[in-house]
Design an enzyme around this catalytic site. Structure first.
Site, PDB file in Angstrom:
ATOM      1  N   MET A 171     -29.127  56.598   3.705  1.00  0.00           N
ATOM      2  CA  MET A 171     -30.365  57.344   3.458  1.00  0.00           C
ATOM      3  C   MET A 171     -30.237  58.841   3.712  1.00  0.00           C
ATOM      4  O   MET A 171     -30.791  59.643   2.983  1.00  0.00           O
ATOM      5  CB  MET A 171     -31.483  56.791   4.331  1.00  0.00           C
ATOM      6  N   LYS A 173     -42.640  54.710  18.591  1.00  0.00           N
ATOM      7  CA  LYS A 173     -42.921  56.097  18.159  1.00  0.00           C
ATOM      8  C   LYS A 173     -43.432  56.144  16.716  1.00  0.00           C
ATOM      9  O   LYS A 173     -44.466  56.729  16.436  1.00  0.00           O
ATOM     10  CB  LYS A 173     -41.642  56.927  18.283  1.00  0.00           C
ATOM     11  N   ASN A 174     -42.690  55.534  15.799  1.00  0.00           N
ATOM     12  CA  ASN A 174     -43.033  55.720  14.390  1.00  0.00           C
ATOM     13  C   ASN A 174     -44.279  54.939  13.980  1.00  0.00           C
ATOM     14  O   ASN A 174     -44.904  55.272  12.990  1.00  0.00           O
ATOM     15  CB  ASN A 174     -41.826  55.397  13.499  1.00  0.00           C
ATOM     16  N   ARG A 214     -42.496  65.437  12.122  1.00  0.00           N
ATOM     17  CA  ARG A 214     -42.507  64.795  10.804  1.00  0.00           C
ATOM     18  C   ARG A 214     -43.805  64.007  10.578  1.00  0.00           C
ATOM     19  O   ARG A 214     -44.388  63.995   9.504  1.00  0.00           O
ATOM     20  CB  ARG A 214     -41.311  63.839  10.726  1.00  0.00           C
ATOM     21  N   ASP A 260     -36.508  65.503  12.374  1.00  0.00           N
ATOM     22  CA  ASP A 260     -35.059  65.651  12.466  1.00  0.00           C
ATOM     23  C   ASP A 260     -34.460  66.361  11.277  1.00  0.00           C
ATOM     24  O   ASP A 260     -34.834  66.098  10.127  1.00  0.00           O
ATOM     25  CB  ASP A 260     -34.428  64.260  12.561  1.00  0.00           C
TER      26      ASP A 260
END
Ligand SMILES: CC(=O)N[C@H]1[C@@H](OP(=O)(O)OP(=O)(O)OC[C@H]2O[C@@H](n3ccc(=O)[nH]c3=O)[C@H](O)[C@@H]2O)O[C@H](CO)[C@@H](O)[C@@H]1O
Ligand SMILES: C=C(OP(=O)(O)O)C(=O)O
Length: 437
Positions: A342, A23-24, A98, A122
């Protein structure tokens, strides 16, 4: 009407599963098609909501899109339409994920102007964008933020390369600055660059398009700007977050599973992190074989102290797999501290696991201590809502291991990142139904 998953858990699963394209990575690579007017063919694109939304945005922006086969598309950005990018429609569309933020770098580099609403993604804590904009400003862009409309604009007649020290190794921030710098005049050096496999893949693709990037895989990238880029072909890596999730699924459901074609060399510390939880897994060619295991025992540190699993920028452990590690730990033998450094709102889903019978202490928003049940007391099925993409999948895995029926609401959050997850789990023998409520 909304959709939910109904799961009857406690079943052992069995078989092979093939990870989807990452996905990313897909989100970065799709944005990069804007950097040339020539055809770019991309394969192994996952069929998931976030990626499909980005493809729709590209189409509305005027990019010509041909679907060659499932997950295989050709893009041609030879004539784009900025009316759409400045429209109310884009303010809505761009804010739904995003990854859309990475349209900025290519737009700015190729067309000298770029616009973007505050992106979605998210809700897992603060997600600032300073690194992206500071990078663009250093390359010579003018920046404006409309606080009423939450709308960012950038303009630059010309971008000029320079030494940029990123204040944090942001994944999407690095991708954005790299995509701006490839068409800038002169040399750019980006220090404290993120270096995830996603970024390595992006840089390799850009080089095949005619860019000149060196230092790929390190935190110092050197980019000699070129005047234009041309078309290429690219194939997405398997999704390492999915791979980690399937390892967790096998352990939680005591199942024998083979995860196919994982591209082992790109998995970094992921396999060993699961091994530290006591999970046996073997590399078999480019597959991961996980035998059925009745129990798995969390290791301690060499000095005998309690294991901590924490996230860190690559090559550290990805934050996107910590929710899975946490769920898997609930049925391990032993104790582990999960430290999500994070993001400050990614661990609250533990409340649901506690309702299911897990032994967890949420120490603060970043840290949770899990005392494993050693598969002696199964989790109990319940009603829950997926708060974010990874916690959603973690809860799904918990439900598959739990005794009785669970309902998971807000599965849109899961569909954002996992292709046909119910179909693929059913093929492994899971009792999961997509229901309309
Ligand atoms: C679309 C996409 O690709 N999303 C991923 C991307 O998001 P994204 O690129 O948005 O995340 P960033 O890498 O910018 O930052 C993630 C968080 O970590 C913090 N931070 C980051 C780097 C650093 O050196 N120090 C530090 O504290 C940031 O302030 C932020 O809170 O990377 C995240 C971190 O791997 C992943 O969770 C997301 O799935
Ligand atoms: C946090 C994630 O996604 P996004 O950045 O798209 O919200 C994720 O992939 O785990």
């Amino acid at each position: 009407m909304s959709e939910a998953f109904q799961i009857r858990g406690g079943k052992q699963l069995h078989g092979e599963i093939k990870p989807q394209g990452a996905k990313n990575e897909a989100l970065q690579i799709l944005c990069a098609v804007l950097l040339t007017g020539e055809e770019v063919r991309i394969k192994n694109i996952p069929d998931i909501h976030d990626v499909n939304r980005l493809i729709e945005i590209l189409g509305d922006f005027g990019v010509k899109i041909t679907e060659n086969a499932h997950g295989d598309y050709t893009f041609k950005a030879d004539n784009v339409n900025f009316d759409y990018i400045k429209s109310k429609e884009f303010k809505k569309d761009g804010a739904r994920l995003r990854g859309s933020i990475m349209l900025l770098g290519p737009m700015l580099a190729r067309f000298g102007e770029a616009y973007m609403p505050t992106p979605g993604g998210d809700k897992i804590g603060r997600r600032r964008l300073d690194t992206h904009f500071q990078g663009f400003i250093e390359l010579g862009a003018e920046f404006h933020y409309d606080e009423e409309e939450y709308f960012y604009s950038l303009k630059a007649n010309e971008l000029t390369g320079k030494f940029i020290l990123l204040e944090e190794a942001s994944v999407t921030g690095t991708a954005n600055v790299v995509m701006a710098a490839v068409l800038a005049k002169g040399k750019t050096r980006i220090y404290n660059a993120a270096c995830e496999p996603y970024l390595q893949q992006l840089c390799k693709m850009l080089n095949r398009m005619g860019a000149n990037i060196s230092g790929i895989g390190s935190n110092l990238l050197t980019i000699e700007g070129v005047s234009h880029l041309h078309g290429t072909e690219h194939t997405m890596l398997p999704d390492m977050v999915e791979i980690g999730s399937w390892i967790g699924l096998a352990a939680m459901t005591k199942s024998e599973m083979t995860i196919k074609n994982v591209n082992w060399n790109q998995l970094g510390v992921i396999p060993n992190t699961f091994r530290k939880l006591g999970i046996q897994l073997e590399q078999s060619g480019d597959d991961i074989y996980i035998p059925a295991q009745e129990h798995y025992k969390i290791q301690k540190f060499i000095d005998g102290s309690i294991l901590t699993v924490s996230d860190a920028p690559w090559p550290g452990f990805t934050p996107d797999l910590l929710s899975i590690v946490l769920v898997v730990a609930t049925q391990a033998k032993g104790t582990v501290l999960i430290h999500q450094k994070m993001f400050e709102s990614r661990l609250f889903f533990v409340d649901k696991l506690i309702d299911m019978g897990a032994q967890i202490i949420l120490c603060d928003p970043h840290r949770a201590t899990v005392v494993g049940l050693n598969h002696e007391y199964p989790l109990r099925g319940t009603n829950m809502t997926s708060p974010d993409i990874r916690a959603g999948n973690a809860l799904l895995i918990a439900a598959l291991s739990a005794e009785g029926k669970s309902i998971i609401h807000n599965i849109e959050q899961i569909d954002r990142g996992y292709e046909n997850i119910d179909g693929r789990l059913k093929a492994l023998g899971a009792d999961i139904e997509r229901i309309q409520l």
